[in-house]
Design an enzyme around this catalytic site. Structure first.
Site, PDB file in Angstrom:
ATOM      1  N   LYS A  87       0.850  -1.190   0.000  1.00  0.00           N
ATOM      2  CA  LYS A  87       0.000   0.000   0.000  1.00  0.00           C
ATOM      3  C   LYS A  87       0.890   1.246   0.000  1.00  0.00           C
ATOM      4  CE  LYS A  87      -4.245   1.202   2.438  1.00  0.00           C
ATOM      5  NZ  LYS A  87      -4.938   1.021   3.714  1.00  0.00           N
TER       6      LYS A  87
HETATM    7  C1  E4P Z   1      -8.271   2.105   3.752  1.00  0.00           C
HETATM    8  O1  E4P Z   1      -7.492   1.337   3.276  1.00  0.00           O
HETATM    9  C2  E4P Z   1      -8.116   2.752   5.049  1.00  0.00           C
HETATM   10  O2  E4P Z   1      -7.457   1.852   5.921  1.00  0.00           O
HETATM   11  C3  E4P Z   1      -9.408   3.074   5.720  1.00  0.00           C
HETATM   12  O3  E4P Z   1     -10.529   2.648   4.976  1.00  0.00           O
HETATM   13  C4  E4P Z   1      -9.524   4.439   6.280  1.00  0.00           C
HETATM   14  O4  E4P Z   1     -10.752   4.558   6.942  1.00  0.00           O
HETATM   15  P1  E4P Z   1     -11.069   5.723   7.989  1.00  0.00           P
HETATM   16  O5  E4P Z   1     -11.287   6.993   7.221  1.00  0.00           O
HETATM   17  O6  E4P Z   1     -12.313   5.271   8.679  1.00  0.00           O
HETATM   18  O7  E4P Z   1      -9.876   5.810   8.896  1.00  0.00           O
END
Ligand code: E4P
Length: 218
Positions: A87
């Site tokens: 990522k």
């Molecule tokens: C995506 O890969 C992120 O880990 C995640 O969906 C972020 O979500 P949040 O905005 O609830 O922290």
């Protein structure tokens, strides 16, 4: 539509996996910290533990923000298991790193996507997934779903192979709207996945069926 769970909590990952509906896991440094996982070795071991539970698609986020370190870190993460998807944030060096890792056959998930331009760059670089953050856009008064619809249209126009991974999903309607819009994947907390089960008519109906069955036994 693929379902990923957005957590680093092993019990929650096991619970979703046991339902037989899980296609992967997304994590980020904040989710790791929430589970108290800190330090490089512990983090790598934790990714390994996640890979032992699920069949594929474990997003593991790089911490570096410069090109060379991102590529090195990406390669280290990818070595943990073939299930790892590296990522990488949508910054200039991140785009370069995605191109380099893609050229080496390493899958990537380009994260922190908040507009269509960023998603076009990620797709051009060959990202396997892009992660538009719906909930965070909604939080600031934008409409996250509009971005998902735009990406579905743009990727379709050019037959980009990058999959749209709707992220930052906060509630059931987000997930359903993403499915309607044609997102390839939704990543959400366990409570959103299990929340899809809920309907009072289902609960009442089941209660009545069981009560009637038990009446017949007397
Ligand atoms: C995506 O890969 C992120 O880990 C995640 O969906 C972020 O979500 P949040 O905005 O609830 O922290």
């Amino acid at each position: 539509m693929k379902f990923f769970i957005d957590t680093a909590n092993l019990d929650e990952i096991r619970e979703a996996q046991d339902m037989g509906i899980l296609d992967g896991v997304t994590t980020n440094p904040s989710l790791m910290a929430k589970e108290g996982i800190t330090g490089e070795k512990n983090i790598l071991d934790h990714y390994k533990a996640i890979c032992e539970i699920v069949d594929d698609n474990v997003s593991a986020e790089v911490i570096a923000t410069d090109y060379k370190k991102m590529v090195d870190e990406g390669k280290t993460l990818a070595k943990i298991d073939d299930k790892i998807v590296v990522k990488i944030p949508i910054i200039k060096d991140g785009v370069k790193a995605i191109s380099a890792l893609t050229a080496e056959g390493i899958r990537t998930n380009c994260t922190l996507i908040f507009n269509a331009g960023q998603a076009i760059l990620a797709a051009k670089a060959g990202a396997s997934y892009v992660s538009p953050f719906l909930g965070r856009l909604d939080d600031m008064g934008s409409e996250g779903l509009v971005l998902i619809e735009q990406l579905v249209q743009i990727y379709d126009n050019y037959a980009f192979e990058t999959e749209i991974l709707a992220a930052s999903i906060r509630h059931n309607m987000h997930l359903i709207q993403c499915a309607e819009a044609g997102a390839d994947v939704a990543t959400c907390p366990l409570k959103v996945i299990t929340g899809l089960l809920n309907h009072p008519l289902t609960e009442n109906g089941l209660e009545k069926f069981l009560a009637d069955y038990n009446k017949g036994k007397n």
